[in-house]
Motif scaffolding. Structure first.
Motif, short mmCIF file in Angstrom:
data_model
loop_
_atom_site.label_atom_id
_atom_site.label_comp_id
_atom_site.label_asym_id
_atom_site.label_seq_id
_atom_site.Cartn_x
_atom_site.Cartn_y
_atom_site.Cartn_z
N LEU A 70 -38.27 -2.50 -43.85
CA LEU A 70 -39.67 -3.21 -44.60
C LEU A 70 -40.57 -1.95 -44.81
O LEU A 70 -40.92 -1.60 -45.55
N PHE A 71 -40.51 -0.72 -43.74
CA PHE A 71 -41.83 0.37 -43.98
C PHE A 71 -41.28 1.29 -44.67
O PHE A 71 -41.91 1.98 -44.99
N ALA A 72 -39.78 1.55 -44.55
CA ALA A 72 -38.92 2.59 -45.14
C ALA A 72 -38.97 2.15 -46.45
O ALA A 72 -39.77 2.78 -47.26
N GLY A 73 -38.44 0.96 -47.02
CA GLY A 73 -39.06 0.79 -48.50
C GLY A 73 -39.63 0.32 -49.37
O GLY A 73 -39.14 -0.14 -50.06
N GLY A 74 -40.76 0.24 -48.58
CA GLY A 74 -41.58 -0.58 -49.63
C GLY A 74 -41.68 -1.44 -49.45
O GLY A 74 -40.71 -2.85 -49.35
N PRO A 75 -42.81 -1.93 -51.00
CA PRO A 75 -43.38 -3.44 -51.64
C PRO A 75 -42.07 -4.19 -52.49
O PRO A 75 -42.05 -5.27 -52.58
N ASP A 76 -41.06 -2.91 -52.75
CA ASP A 76 -40.19 -3.93 -53.90
C ASP A 76 -38.54 -3.42 -53.22
O ASP A 76 -38.16 -3.60 -53.99
N SER A 77 -38.58 -3.50 -52.19
CA SER A 77 -37.38 -3.11 -51.89
C SER A 77 -36.80 -4.20 -50.83
O SER A 77 -37.23 -5.55 -51.39
N ASP A 78 -35.14 -4.68 -51.37
CA ASP A 78 -34.66 -6.24 -51.13
C ASP A 78 -35.17 -6.60 -49.14
O ASP A 78 -34.93 -7.80 -49.45
N ALA A 79 -35.92 -5.56 -48.90
CA ALA A 79 -35.90 -5.99 -47.55
C ALA A 79 -37.09 -7.34 -47.48
O ALA A 79 -37.13 -8.18 -47.25
N ALA A 80 -38.40 -6.67 -48.61
CA ALA A 80 -39.42 -7.32 -48.31
C ALA A 80 -39.11 -8.26 -49.48
O ALA A 80 -39.49 -9.42 -49.26
N LEU A 81 -38.28 -8.38 -50.60
CA LEU A 81 -37.77 -9.65 -51.54
C LEU A 81 -37.15 -10.71 -50.57
O LEU A 81 -37.86 -11.82 -50.57
N LEU A 82 -36.00 -10.42 -49.29
CA LEU A 82 -35.30 -11.20 -48.58
C LEU A 82 -36.68 -12.18 -47.88
O LEU A 82 -36.74 -12.85 -47.47
N LEU A 83 -37.03 -11.14 -47.65
CA LEU A 83 -38.44 -11.93 -46.13
C LEU A 83 -39.29 -12.81 -47.03
O LEU A 83 -39.59 -13.27 -46.32
N PHE A 84 -39.80 -12.68 -48.45
CA PHE A 84 -40.52 -13.09 -48.77
C PHE A 84 -40.33 -14.47 -49.25
O PHE A 84 -40.27 -15.48 -50.05
N ALA A 85 -38.38 -13.98 -50.31
CA ALA A 85 -37.95 -15.53 -50.76
C ALA A 85 -37.40 -15.94 -49.92
O ALA A 85 -37.42 -17.40 -50.11
N SER A 86 -36.77 -15.80 -48.61
CA SER A 86 -36.11 -16.80 -48.58
C SER A 86 -36.57 -16.53 -46.32
O SER A 86 -36.63 -17.83 -46.07
N ARG A 87 -36.97 -15.87 -45.61
CA ARG A 87 -37.32 -15.52 -44.92
C ARG A 87 -38.04 -16.58 -44.01
O ARG A 87 -38.49 -17.46 -43.18
N ILE A 88 -39.28 -16.17 -44.75
CA ILE A 88 -40.93 -16.23 -44.46
C ILE A 88 -40.71 -18.19 -44.76
O ILE A 88 -41.39 -18.73 -43.96
N PRO A 89 -40.31 -18.23 -45.89
CA PRO A 89 -40.79 -20.00 -46.77
C PRO A 89 -39.46 -20.69 -45.54
O PRO A 89 -39.82 -21.98 -44.81
N ARG A 90 -38.11 -19.96 -44.77
CA ARG A 90 -37.49 -20.77 -43.90
C ARG A 90 -37.84 -21.08 -43.04
O ARG A 90 -38.16 -22.37 -42.09
N THR A 91 -39.14 -20.42 -42.29
CA THR A 91 -39.42 -20.23 -40.57
C THR A 91 -41.10 -21.21 -40.47
O THR A 91 -40.44 -21.92 -40.53
N LEU A 92 -41.79 -21.49 -42.49
CA LEU A 92 -42.36 -22.04 -42.49
C LEU A 92 -41.82 -23.74 -42.98
O LEU A 92 -42.84 -24.06 -42.08
N ALA A 93 -40.72 -23.55 -43.13
CA ALA A 93 -40.62 -24.77 -43.52
C ALA A 93 -40.08 -25.91 -42.21
O ALA A 93 -40.37 -27.20 -41.87
N VAL A 94 -39.44 -23.95 -41.08
CA VAL A 94 -39.35 -25.37 -40.21
C VAL A 94 -40.30 -25.73 -39.59
O VAL A 94 -40.73 -26.96 -38.44
N LEU A 95 -41.02 -25.00 -39.70
CA LEU A 95 -42.77 -24.81 -38.53
C LEU A 95 -43.27 -26.18 -39.05
O LEU A 95 -43.67 -26.90 -38.19
N LEU A 96 -43.17 -26.64 -40.09
CA LEU A 96 -44.20 -27.42 -40.69
C LEU A 96 -43.45 -28.75 -40.67
O LEU A 96 -44.07 -29.79 -39.79
N ALA A 97 -42.08 -28.58 -40.68
CA ALA A 97 -41.03 -29.56 -40.71
C ALA A 97 -41.41 -30.38 -38.91
O ALA A 97 -41.31 -32.18 -38.78
N GLY A 98 -40.72 -29.40 -38.04
CA GLY A 98 -41.41 -30.13 -36.64
C GLY A 98 -42.80 -30.32 -35.99
O GLY A 98 -42.47 -31.75 -35.49
N ALA A 99 -43.52 -30.09 -37.19
CA ALA A 99 -44.91 -30.39 -36.48
C ALA A 99 -44.74 -32.09 -36.67
O ALA A 99 -45.71 -32.81 -36.69
#
Lengths: 334, 351
Positions: free
Chosen positions: A45-74
Motif C-alpha cells: 500500500l505504501f509503495a503503490g500510493g492511493p491509486d494502486s491496485d492494492a488500495a483499490l482492492l482494499l477499499f472495494a473488497s477487503r474493508i467492506p468484507r471485514t465490516l460486513a463480517v463484523l456487523l453480521a456477527g454483532a
C-alpha cells in the motif's frame, strides 16, 4: 454509564476488560483485512500510493468484507439475545425458530415471481416472511407448556423444518437448489462495496435494541409483570420481532444464514457476566463480532488459497458449542 | 334426556331388531385388534392388486417386474420404519420422537456426498451397491448406537425420562445439522453436473430401487423383525415405565440396548434403500396407536407396518393417477408428517 451500586474498583476492572476486548476484535479485523490471495500488505500500500491496485482492492473488497463480517456477527448475536428474552428460553435463536427458513422462502418467492426486483425489495419481502414465520412460532409456543425448556427449541426447529421442506421442494422443482444453498449457508467471499450496505440497517437495529434493552428485560419476566409496570407488552414483543426479522433478512440477503451464533454467544456471555441485558448487550455484540471474525479467518486460512464458506465454519463450531451447552445444562437443570 | 338427535336416531332404528343385533356383533368383532389388522391387510392386498394390474402400458410381464420391485421396496420401508418407530417410542416413552428425526437422513446424504466428492459421480453409478450399502449401514448404525449409549447411559439417566428425551432429540437434530452443513460445504465444491447426479439421492425414491440392494435390505429387515418377535411381550412390560419393568424382572439396560441396536439396523436399511424419510414413522406409528384398540405390541407393530403400506401404495396410486407423477411421494409424506408433529405438540399443550 454511571451506576452508583458497583464499587469503583470493579467498575474500573470492567472498563479495562471492555477496552481489552475491543482491542482484540480490532486486531482481528485488521488481520482480516490483510488476509487474502492478492498482496495488500501495508508495504504494498505504501509503495503503490492511493491509486494502486492494492488500495483499490482494499477499499472495494477487503474493508467492506471485514465490516460486513463484523456487523453480521454483532447483529445476529443481538437478534439471538432478544429472541431469548422474548421467548424466555435460552435455546432459541433466529436459526432455530423458523425465522431464517421463512426469510429464505420469501427470497425464493421473489426470485420466482419477480426476478427483476431490486435487492431492497427482496430484503423487504424476506423480512415480512421472517416476521410472519417468527410470529407463527410464538403463536405455537403459546399452546406449549413452556416449562419444558428443551421442547421450545424443538418446536422451533420442526417449524423451520416444515417451512424449509416447502422451500426445498419449490427450489427442487424450479432447479434452484444450489441457489437456495447459498442463502442457507453464510458466505462472505462475494461481499464487496455496494453489496454489504444493508448490514448498516442491521447495525441500526442493534442500536434500537440497545435503547430498548430494559424493556426486553422486563418483557422477559412475562406479560402480567410487564403490564403491571405500565409497559405495553404486545408492543415490546412486536418491536423485538421486527428487530429480529430485519437483522435476519439483511444478513441472509447479503451473505446467507449464519446459524447458532445468536444461540451460543448470548449463552456464553450470560455464563460469564450474568443476565443484566443492558450491561451484557455490548458484550454480546462484541463477542458475536469477534467469534465470527475468528471463524472467517479459519475458513480463509485452513485451505488457502481456497475458502470454506463462513456459514459452514460457524455452524460446525456453533453446533459443538450448542451440544456442550445442552449437555452441560442437561446434567443440572430441570 | 332428549336431544335434537334422539328422534332422528330412534326413527332410523325403529323396528330393526335384527340388523341392530348384527351391528352390535360387528361392533364387538371390530373391537378386536386382530379384526382391525385383518381389515388393514385386506386393504393392502386390494391396493397392491390395483397398483400391479391397472393401466398396464406395454407387456404385463415387464410392468409386473418393475412394479413388483417398487412394492417390495415399499414393503421393506413400511416394515422397517413402522416397527422401528414403534419400538423406539416405547423405549423412550414418548409419541413424538422418532429415529427419522434424529439426523439419519443427514448422515446418509453426507455419506453419498463424500463418495461423489472423493471419487466423482461415476463412483455412485459404478460402485458395487452391496459394498456401498454395507459401509453406509455400518456408519449409520455405529452413529446411532453411540448416540443412544451416550445419552441413555446410566450417568445421564438420573434426570428423569422426559427431559432426556427432549435433550436427546435436540442433540440428534444438532448432529443432523452438523452433517448437513458438512454436506453443503462439499456440494459447493462439486460442479453442477455432478451435483445433479447427487440430487437423486436427496429425495426418497421408490420407483428405481436397486434389485441387489432390495434383496439385501429385505433379508436384513426380515432378520431384525424375527429378532423382535420374542421381545414383543417384553416391549409390553417396558411400556409400563422403567421402574415398573425393572421391578417385574426385565434386565432393562441389556434389553433396551439390544432394542436400540435393532432400531438402528432397520432405520439404516430403509434409508440406504430409498433415501431419507424423516416423518413417515411419526405418521404410521400414531395412526397405529389410534386404530389398534390395544396397547400390546403384537397388535400395534403389524398394524403399523400394514398402515405404512397403505400410505405408500395408496399414495403412489393417487400420485400416478391424479397427478401423473408431478411430484415425489416422499415430499408429500414429509409435509403431512411435519404438520402432524406440530399438531401432536399443540394437542399435548392443550391437555
Amino acid at each position: 454509564m454511571l451506576d452508583p451500586v458497583t464499587p469503583a474498583p470493579a467498575r474500573a476492572r470492567r472498563r479495562g476488560a471492555g477496552v481489552a476486548a475491543v482491542l482484540v476484535v480490532a486486531a482481528l479485523a485488521a488481520l482480516s483485512v490483510f488476509v487474502g490471495v492478492a498482496d495488500v500488505s501495508p508495504a504494498a500500500l505504501f509503495a503503490g500510493g492511493p491509486d494502486s491496485d492494492a488500495a483499490l482492492l482494499l477499499f472495494a473488497s477487503r474493508i467492506p468484507r471485514t465490516l460486513a463480517v463484523l456487523l453480521a456477527g454483532a447483529a445476529m448475536a443481538i437478534a439471538g439475545l432478544i429472541m431469548q428474552m422474548i421467548v424466555r428460553n435460552r435455546f432459541v435463536e433466529p436459526g432455530t425458530a423458523g425465522t431464517g427458513e421463512s426469510a429464505a422462502l420469501g427470497i425464493l418467492a421473489v426470485t420466482l415471481l419477480a426476478p427483476g426486483m431490486p435487492l431492497v425489495g427482496k430484503m423487504a419481502v424476506a423480512a415480512v416472511f421472517a416476521l410472519a414465520g417468527t410470529a407463527l412460532f410464538l403463536a405455537i409456543l403459546r399452546r406449549v407448556p413452556s416449562r419444558q425448556i428443551m421442547l421450545v427449541p424443538l418446536v422451533g426447529i420442526m417449524l423451520g423444518g416444515i417451512i424449509g421442506a416447502v422451500t426445498t421442494f419449490l427450489a427442487y422443482r424450479f432447479d434452484l437448489l444450489q441457489t437456495l444453498g447459498t442463502w442457507m449457508t453464510g458466505d462472505f467471499s462475494g461481499v464487496m462495496r455496494g453489496r454489504y450496505e444493508f448490514l448498516w440497517i442491521a447495525a441500526a437495529m442493534v442500536v434500537v435494541a440497545w435503547i430498548a434493552a430494559d424493556r426486553f428485560s422486563v418483557a422477559g419476566l412475562g406479560e402480567e409483570f410487564t403490564t403491571n409496570l405500565g409497559l405495553n407488552y404486545g408492543r415490546v414483543v412486536a418491536t423485538g420481532l421486527v428487530i429480529i426479522a430485519v437483522i435476519t433478512s439483511a444478513v441472509i440477503v447479503t451473505a446467507g444464514m449464519i446459524p447458532f451464533l445468536g444461540l451460543v454467544v448470548p449463552n456464553i456471555v450470560s455464563l460469564v457476566r450474568g443476565d443484566n441485558v443492558r450491561r451484557s448487550l455490548p458484550w454480546v455484540a462484541l463477542l458475536g463480532a469477534g467469534f465470527i471474525l475468528v471463524c472467517d479467518l479459519i475458513g480463509r486460512l485452513v485451505r488457502f488459497p481456497y475458502e470454506i464458506p463462513l456459514g459452514v465454519v460457524v455452524r460446525t463450531v456453533g453446533a459443538a458449542l450448542f451440544l456442550w451447552l445442552l449437555l452441560r445444562r442437561g446434567s443440572r437443570a430441570h | 334426556m332428549r336431544t335434537d338427535l334422539a328422534p332422528a336416531r330412534a326413527g332410523a332404528l325403529a323396528g330393526e331388531r335384527m340388523p341392530r343385533r348384527l351391528a352390535a356383533r360387528a361392533g364387538a368383532l371390530w373391537r378386536h385388534p386382530w379384526a382391525r389388522i385383518a381389515l388393514a391387510g385386506a386393504i393392502v392386498v386390494v391396493l397392491v392388486g390395483l397398483y400391479l394390474f391397472t393401466d398396464v402400458p406395454g407387456s404385463l410381464d415387464y410392468a409386473l417386474k418393475i412394479r413388483g420391485r417398487t412394492v417390495l421396496a415399499m414393503l421393506v420401508v413400511a416394515a422397517a420404519i413402522g416397527a422401528s418407530t414403534v419400538v423406539f417410542q416405547t423405549i423412550t416413552d414418548n409419541r413424538i420422537l422418532t429415529p427419522g428425526i434424529m439426523g439419519f437422513d443427514a448422515l446418509y446424504i453426507l455419506i453419498q456426498t463424500v463418495v461423489v466428492f472423493v471419487f466423482g459421480s461415476m463412483a455412485l453409478a459404478t460402485a458395487d451397491p452391496a459394498t456401498m450399502w454395507i459401509v453406509e449401514m455400518a456408519v449409520m448404525t455405529g452413529f446411532a448406537m453411540l448416540l443412544f449409549r451416550w445419552l441413555f447411559g446410566g450417568r445421564r439417566r438420573a434426570g428423569g425420562a422426559v427431559r432426556s428425551i427432549h435433550l436427546m432429540l435436540l442433540v440428534g437434530i444438532v448432529f443432523g445439522v452438523f452433517f448437513r452443513s458438512l454436506s453443503q460445504w462439499l456440494q459447493r465444491m462439486i460442479d453442477p453436473a455432478e451435483f445433479a447426479v447427487l440430487q437423486d439421492a436427496f429425495f426418497a425414491s421408490f420407483s428405481r430401487p436397486d434389485p441387489q440392494l432390495l434383496v439385501f435390505t429385505l433379508v436384513i429387515v426380515a432378520l431384525a423383525l424375527a429378532a423382535l418377535v420374542p421381545l414383543l411381550h417384553v416391549l409390553d412390560v417396558l411400556a409400563l415405565g422403567e421402574a415398573t419393568a425393572i421391578g417385574l424382572g426385565v434386565r432393562h439396560r441389556a434389553v433396551v440396548t439390544a432394542l436400540f441396536g435393532l432400531v438402528a439396523v432397520m432405520v439404516a436399511a430403509s434409508t440406504a434403500l430409498v433415501g431419507p424419510i424423516m416423518f413417515f414413522g411419526l405418521i404410521v406409528a400414531n395412526l397405529a396407536y389410534g386404530l389398534a384398540g390395544s396397547f400390546r405390541h403384537r397388535h400395534v407393530l403389524p398394524l403399523a407396518i400394514l398402515l405404512g403400506l397403505v400410505c405408500l401404495v395408496g399414495g403412489q396410486l393417487v400420485l400416478e393417477h391424479l397427478f401423473a407423477l408431478q411430484t415425489t411421494l416422499s415430499v408429500i409424506i414429509e409435509f403431512a408428517g411435519g404438520i402432524l408433529f406440530l399438531f401432536l405438540v399443540l394437542r399435548k399443550g392443550a391437555r
